[in-house]
Design a protein around this motif. Structure first.
Motif, PDB file in Angstrom:
ATOM      1  N   LYS A  38       0.576  -1.478   0.109  1.00 29.24           N
ATOM      2  CA  LYS A  38      -0.301   0.012  -0.265  1.00 29.24           C
ATOM      3  C   LYS A  38       0.533   1.001  -0.155  1.00 29.24           C
ATOM      4  O   LYS A  38       0.698   2.376   0.173  1.00 29.24           O
ATOM      5  N   TRP A  39       2.332   0.613  -0.230  1.00 28.62           N
ATOM      6  CA  TRP A  39       2.824   2.775   0.012  1.00 28.62           C
ATOM      7  C   TRP A  39       2.786   3.626  -0.992  1.00 28.62           C
ATOM      8  O   TRP A  39       2.583   4.883  -0.880  1.00 28.62           O
ATOM      9  N   LYS A  40       2.385   2.936  -2.131  1.00 26.38           N
ATOM     10  CA  LYS A  40       1.801   4.217  -3.155  1.00 26.38           C
ATOM     11  C   LYS A  40       1.113   5.287  -2.404  1.00 26.38           C
ATOM     12  O   LYS A  40       1.281   6.445  -2.692  1.00 26.38           O
ATOM     13  N   GLN A  41      -0.393   4.642  -2.204  1.00 28.86           N
ATOM     14  CA  GLN A  41      -1.076   5.276  -1.610  1.00 28.86           C
ATOM     15  C   GLN A  41      -0.619   6.092  -0.089  1.00 28.86           C
ATOM     16  O   GLN A  41      -1.238   6.984  -0.417  1.00 28.86           O
ATOM     17  N   VAL A  42      -0.237   5.359   0.778  1.00 29.86           N
ATOM     18  CA  VAL A  42       0.239   6.116   2.029  1.00 29.86           C
ATOM     19  C   VAL A  42       1.497   6.995   1.233  1.00 29.86           C
ATOM     20  O   VAL A  42       1.084   8.541   1.613  1.00 29.86           O
ATOM     21  N   GLY A  98       1.471   9.065  -1.268  1.00 32.62           N
ATOM     22  CA  GLY A  98       0.941  10.359  -1.830  1.00 32.62           C
ATOM     23  C   GLY A  98      -0.211  11.188  -0.753  1.00 32.62           C
ATOM     24  O   GLY A  98      -0.103  12.523  -0.389  1.00 32.62           O
ATOM     25  N   LYS A  99      -0.685  10.254   0.331  1.00 31.10           N
ATOM     26  CA  LYS A  99      -1.132  11.218   0.722  1.00 31.10           C
ATOM     27  C   LYS A  99      -0.375  12.092   2.081  1.00 31.10           C
ATOM     28  O   LYS A  99      -0.270  12.754   2.331  1.00 31.10           O
TER      29      LYS A  99
END
Length: 61
Positions: A9-13, A15-16
């Motif tokens: 999930k790192w790409k989502q995290v 970005g946030k």
């Protein structure tokens, strides 16, 4: 969240985190296997938050 879940999930995290902390760069948020603590250290320097605070925020995201 364990490291396997984080990697997935790192790409989502990432970005946030960039939205929340505008001065973070891709280099600051670079994550590679086995380097989680190193990345947290960079985030601590940039955000002024503790490792525990950052881990909690990552878990919430």
């Amino acid at each position: 969240m364990n490291n396997d879940q984080l990697e997935g999930k790192w790409k989502q995290v990432k970005g946030k985190f960039k939205q929340s902390y505008g001065d973070l760069t891709d280099d600051d948020l670079y994550y590679s296997e086995g380097k989680f603590d190193e990345m947290l250290g960079r985030l601590q320097e940039k955000t002024g938050r503790s490792k525990e605070e950052l881990k909690d925020e990552i878990d919430r995201l």
